[in-house]
Design a protein around this motif. Structure first.
Motif: not given
Lengths: 469, 442
Positions: A228, A230, B137-138, B141-142, B145, B241-242
Motif C-alpha cells: 500500500a 504510495v 491504506a494507500s 499513505n498518499l 506522503q 505508513g499503513w
C-alpha cells in the motif's frame, strides 16, 4: 477606357498584351488612377506588394480602393504567400489563360458594381463603410484566417488592409456591423484575448498556487499493491527496474502489482505539492498576467453581407437610419404621397373651408452617431421614431424623400399647428439625444401651409428648399 | 417472582463445585477480566486523574508554545456528503494550526466536486484524487506522503469532533516523548437511530471508553482506531505508513508497539462516528474486523508471543496474549461450555441460562455506571437513555457478536477470506495475499 496598371518598385516600359503604365511608388502615397480596371503589383520584392495593396485599400475613393489588386509573382501561388489579401495571383503581367480570364471577368463585375455606388466620399473615409462596400463588390462574405501578423490572431483577407495597425480594431468593426444587421455572422470559433491589450497571443501555464512560480515538476504517483505504499515515481527508482522503497520488492508491471493512480505537481522553488495547479496566462504583447477566467472571450465569425448591408453599400449608412425609423413610423411611397398631396390641394381649392400643412424634417451627421455609439445608435434612433410617432396623428401621411429627409401632410392643421408639431418634435429629439449622448441631434425642419395655388412639385420643392438632398 | 425463588433454591441446593462447573466461564474469565480488573484499574485511574490533569496543563502550555503544524488526514470513497460537517468541526477546534488533507479514493459520486468547492473556499488545505480506487491504506499513505505536520491525525471522513478534541489528543505527546500514537475516544453519532446503533453505542462505551482506558493504564492497549488516532509523523513515515487491511489500524498499532513506542488512549479526545444501522451491516463490519485478529495477530505479529525473539517485550507479549486469549481462544472455548450446558446439564438449562444472563446483565450495568461516573461531563442525553437497552446487551455481545466472531475466525483460519473482502480493490487483495504469504515464509 479602363486600364490595368502594373506597379513595381522599378520603372518598366509598357509592353505585352495589356496596356499598362509603370507607376513608381516610393512612399506608397501616390495617386492611383481611378480609371484602373485592376492593379497588378510586383510580388518579387518581399513585403512590397502588401504595402502597395494596403496603400490602395486605404484610399477613400471607391473607384480606387475597391478595384481588384492582383499579385504578380512567379513564385507565389493562389494557396501560398498570403494571396487572400489579393484578388488573385498571376505569374506575369503578360500571362494569358484561365486565371487571368477569371480575374478580368471579376474586374468587369467590380467595375459595374462600383459604378452603381452612390458617391458619398465622406462616408468612404470610415472603415465600416469601406468594409461593406468591399464585400458588396466581391463575394459578399469574408472568413477569418488564423495568423500571427495581427495581435488579434485573426486576419480577414482583403479587408485587413483598411486598417493601419495590427490590433483587433477590425474585429470590433465587424462586430459593430453585425449588430447593425448589416452583416450576419456565422460561428467560426471562440478565442480568448488579453483583457488589457486584447492580444490573442497568450502563454498558458500551470503555476504554483502558493508562490505562483511556473517551475513545476510533474510526477506520476505509484501505488504498490503489496504494501500500500504510495510515492512519486522517482522514489521507486529511475530506469527499467523499479523497487518499492517500503518493502523493497521489485515492481513487475503496471496493473499487475502496481498502478499509477494520479499525478502530482511539485513546485521547485517552494516545495508545495498539489494535483491541481493554478492556470495563469501571460500576454506576449503587454506582459499582463491574468487567470483564464479574467480573459476576454470573443466569438470569431465568418461574416456575410445582408440585404440591409447591400442597401447600405449602395446608398450609404443613412439607409440604416431609415430602416430603423420605418419600424415605428411607416411611410408611404413618394408617388402615393404626391397623389395625396394633389388631392389635398384640390380639396382646399374647392372647399376653401379648411387648412392643411406640409412639414419637412431632415436629420444629419448620422454616420458620426453610428461610429460613436455602435449598437446603441440603433436604439437611440428607435426611440426617436417612437417620439416622432407620438407627434404625428394617424391621419397624417409621411414619406421619405431620402434616407434622412421626411415629408408629412398634416391634414386639418394650420401653420401654427404645424409649427407647434415641429416644436414638439424638436423638444422630444433634443431631450432624447441630450439625455443619451450629451448633445442634441442636428436636424432641420420647415412647415408650409398648403395653398390652392400650389402644385405638388412646387410645394415639395418649396418645403425642401432649405434641405440638403 | 416465582422464577427468582426457583433460581435461589437452585443456587442454594448446589455445592460449590457444582456452581463452579456451571458458571466457570463467567467467573474465571469474563468477570475476572472485564469486571474485576476493569473496576480496579478504573478506580486507580480515577485517583490518578488529578496528577494527569496537572501534567495535562504543562503539556498544554508546551503544545501552544510550540504550536506545531498538525496534519489531519481523511481518506475515503464517496464521503463527500460528510465532508462539510467534518470541515466545520475542524474549524471550531481550540487548536487551529491544522492542515486538512482529503484523499478522494476513486469516488464516483459528487465527492470530487464537493472537495474542489471546499478547497476553493480555503476550507481544505489539500485535495488528492485517485481516479481509480486503491483502498484505505494507500489513500492514507498518499496523504501521509504530503503531510507536513509534526503529528498526523487520521480521521474517518464521516466523523466529527468535539471542539477541544484535537488539542486533547495532542497533549499525551507532550507528557511523554516515548508515546508514538494516541487513540481518541470514539462515541456513536447515530445513537438512537436504530436498535443496532444503540447497542453498538453501549458496546463502544464499554469497550472503548472504559476498556481502552484500562488497557492503556496497564500498558496493553492494542488498538488505535482508524476512525480517530494521532501518530508521530516521523514514526509513521519510518514504518512506511499503513499496510493493506482490513484491520490496518490494529496492524499499525502493533508495528508501533514493536518499534518501541508507547500507545495510549486519551478519553477526553472525543470523536463521533457513524456505526452500521442494521444488524446485517453490523455483522458485515464485525466479520471484517474479527478476521483481522487472525490475519494480523495470529499470523503477522505472532512474533510478539515469542519469548526468544530479539525484540521481545513483556508488555507487547501481554497485549497480544490478552487479545488472543479472550477474543479467540476463549471464544472457541465458550462453545464447548455451551455444548456442556446444553447436552450435559440439560436438566438445569433453564436456571443456568437465566443465571448467566443475569450475571452478564449486572456486569453490563456495573460497566455502564462506571462509564457514567467517569465521563459524566461528556455523556450526552441520548447516551444516558441507553440504559433501557442494557437488558439486551448479554444477548448482543454474548450471542450475536460471538457468533459473528466465531464464523470470522474459522473463515480466516481455514480460507483466508479477508483477502477476498471487497473492502479492498481485488487487485490489491490478490497481490497482498501473495506478498504476505511470501513474507511469512521468508
Amino acid at each position: 477606357m479602363s486600364k490595368d496598371y502594373f506597379i513595381t518598385p522599378d520603372t518598366l516600359s509598357a509592353s505585352g498584351s495589356f496596356e499598362y503604365s509603370p507607376l513608381q511608388v516610393t512612399d506608397f502615397t501616390g495617386n492611383y488612377p481611378g480609371d484602373a480596371r485592376m492593379f497588378m503589383v510586383d510580388g518579387n520584392s518581399p513585403g512590397y506588394a502588401e504595402k502597395v495593396c494596403r496603400s490602395i485599400r486605404m484610399k477613400s475613393d471607391p473607384s480606387v480602393y475597391l478595384k481588384p489588386v492582383v499579385l504578380v509573382s512567379a513564385d507565389r501561388s493562389e494557396e501560398s504567400g498570403g494571396s487572400g489579401a489579393f484578388d488573385g495571383v498571376i505569374k506575369s503581367p503578360e500571362e494569358t489563360g484561365p486565371t487571368l480570364q477569371k480575374l478580368l471577368y471579376f474586374a468587369g463585375i467590380a467595375e459595374s458594381k462600383i459604378d452603381q455606388l452612390s458617391s458619398f466620399s465622406s462616408m468612404d473615409t470610415n472603415i465600416a463603410m469601406k468594409v461593406i462596400r468591399f464585400l458588396y463588390v466581391r463575394s459578399g462574405s469574408v472568413s477569418p484566417e488564423r495568423t500571427t501578423s495581427f495581435t488579434s490572431g485573426y486576419s480577414f483577407p482583403g479587408i485587413d488592409f483598411f486598417l493601419e495597425g495590427a490590433d483587433d480594431s477590425l474585429l470590433q468593426v465587424l462586430d459593430f456591423l453585425e449588430l447593425q444587421r448589416v452583416l450576419s455572422g456565422d460561428f467560426f470559433e471562440k478565442a480568448y484575448f488579453c483583457n488589457q491589450c486584447r492580444s490573442a497571443f497568450l502563454n498558458f501555464q500551470e503555476v504554483c498556487s502558493h508562490c505562483s512560480s511556473s517551475d513545476l515538476e510533474v510526477e506520476d504517483l505509484i501505488h504498490h499493491f503489496a504494501c500500500a505504499y504510495v510515492g512519486s515515481s522517482r522514489e521507486f527508482g529511475t530506469g527499467s527496474g523499479k523497487v518499492c522503497p517500503k518493502c523493497e520488492k521489485e515492481l513487475r508491471h503496471v496493473g499487475v502489482d502496481f498502478d499509477k493512480p494520479s499525478i502530482v505537481y511539485t513546485c521547485n522553488p517552494c516545495g508545495h505539492s498539489s494535483q491541481d495547479p493554478e492556470i495563469s496566462t501571460t500576454c506576449f504583447h503587454c506582459g499582463r498576467k491574468s487567470p483564464p477566467e479574467n480573459l476576454l472571450q470573443a466569438t470569431i465569425k465568418k461574416y456575410t453581407l445582408t440585404s440591409l448591408g447591400k442597401s447600405a453599400a449602395l446608398h450609404g449608412m443613412d439607409s440604416l437610419f431609415r430602416s430603423v425609423m420605418e419600424k415605428n413610423m411607416p411611410t408611404i411611397p413618394l408617388s402615393a404621397f404626391k397623389a395625396f398631396l394633389g388631392v389635398e390641394i384640390q380639396r382646399i381649392k374647392r372647399y376653401k373651408k379648411t387648412t392643411s400643412s406640409v412639414i419637412m424634417i431632415q436629420f444629419s451627421d448620422l454616420d458620426k452617431i453610428y461610429l460613436e455609439f455602435g449598437a446603441k445608435a440603433v436604439d437611440i434612433f428607435y426611440e426617436l421614431s417612437v417620439a416622432l410617432k407620438s407627434v404625428f396623428r394617424e391621419s397624417d401621411m409621411i414619406t421619405s424623400l431620402t434616407d434622412t429627409l421626411f415629408l408629412s401632410i398634416l391634414v386639418e392643421t394650420s401653420l401654427d399647428g404645424a409649427e407647434s408639431a415641429l416644436a414638439r418634435v424638436h423638444k422630444h429629439a433634443e431631450r432624447l439625444f441630450t439625455e443619451n449622448i450629451g448633445r442634441p441631434l442636428k436636424f432641420i425642419s420647415r412647415s408650409l401651409l398648403i395653398d390652392a395655388d400650389h402644385t405638388v412639385d412646387k410645394l415639395i420643392d418649396e418645403v425642401t428648399e432649405c434641405g440638403d438632398f | 417472582m416465582e422464577i427468582f425463588d426457583e433460581i435461589l433454591s437452585f443456587l442454594l441446593s448446589r455445592s460449590f463445585n457444582e456452581l463452579i462447573f456451571f458458571f466457570w466461564y463467567f467467573f474465571l474469565f469474563d468477570f475476572t477480566r472485564y469486571v474485576l480488573l476493569d473496576s480496579f484499574t478504573l478506580i486507580y485511574y480515577f485517583f490518578t486523574l488529578p496528577s494527569k490533569r496537572r501534567k495535562g496543563e504543562v503539556a498544554r502550555d508546551a503544545l501552544f508554545h510550540e504550536r506545531p503544524l498538525i496534519s489531519v488526514i481523511a481518506p475515503g470513497k464517496n464521503e463527500g456528503r460528510h465532508l462539510l460537517r467534518l470541515v466545520t468541526s475542524l474549524e471550531k477546534q481550540t487548536y487551529r494550526n491544522l492542515e486538512l488533507i482529503i484523499v478522494d479514493d476513486g469516488s464516483d459520486d459528487d465527492t470530487p466536486e464537493i472537495c474542489q468547492r471546499l478547497f476553493k473556499e480555503g476550507r481544505i488545505t489539500r485535495v488528492f484524487r485517485n481516479k481509480v480506487r486503491g483502498g484505505k491504506a494507500s489513500a492514507a499513505n498518499l496523504a501521509l506522503q504530503y503531510a507536513k505536520g509534526k503529528i498526523v491525525v487520521h480521521l474517518d471522513a464521516d466523523s466529527y469532533l468535539r471542539n477541544d478534541s484535537v488539542e486533547k489528543i495532542l497533549l499525551p505527546f507532550y507528557t511523554d516523548p516515548d508515546i508514538g500514537a494516541v487513540g481518541g475516544d470514539l462515541r456513536v453519532r447515530n445513537v438512537l437511530e436504530t436498535l443496532p446503533a444503540s447497542l453498538q453505542s453501549l458496546d463502544y462505551m464499554k469497550s472503548i471508553s472504559t476498556g481502552r482506558i484500562v488497557n492503556s493504564t496497564i500498558g496493553v492497549l492494542r488498538m488505535i482506531s482508524g476512525a480517530y488516532g494521532a501518530f508521530r509523523t516521523d514514526l509513521l513515515k519510518r514504518l512506511g505508513g499503513w499496510d493493506v487491511g482490513p484491520g490496518l489500524d490494529g496492524d499499525l498499532t502493533m508495528r508501533i508497539r514493536k518499534s518501541g513506542f508507547k500507545i495510549v488512549h486519551e478519553p477526553d479526545a472525543i470523536c463521533y462516528t457513524s456505526v452500521p444501522a442494521t444488524f446485517t451491516a453490523l455483522a458485515r463490519q464485525r466479520f471484517r474486523w474479527d478476521r483481522s485478529l487472525v490475519r494480523f495477530r495470529v499470523r503477522r505479529h505472532a512474533d510478539m508471543l515469542n519469548v526468544r525473539n530479539r525484540n521481545f517485550r513483556p508488555l507487547n507479549f501481554l497485549t497480544s496474549f490478552d487479545n488472543l486469549l479472550f477474543n479467540m481462544v476463549l471464544n472457541f472455548k465458550w462453545w464447548l461450555y455451551f455444548i456442556q450446558i446444553v447436552f450435559v446439564n440439560t436438566a438445569y438449562l433453564k436456571f443456568i441460562f437465566t443465571i448467566n444472563y443475569l450475571l452478564y446483565f449486572f456486569s453490563n450495568v456495573v460497566e455502564y455506571l462506571l462509564v457514567c461516573i467517569l465521563f459524566g461531563r461528556t455523556i450526552r442525553r441520548s447516551e444516558l437513555l441507553l440504559f433501557i437497552y442494557l437488558p439486551l446487551m448479554p444477548l448482543y455481545t454474548g450471542v450475536f457478536l460471538r457468533m459473528v466472531r466465531t464464523f470470522a475466525h474459522i473463515m480466516e483460519l481455514v480460507c483466508k477470506s479477508s483477502y477476498d473482502d471487497s473492502w479492498n480493490p481485488w487487485k490489491v487483495s490478490k497481490v497482498s495475499k501473495v506478498f504476505e504469504g511470501k513474507s511469512k515464509q521468508g
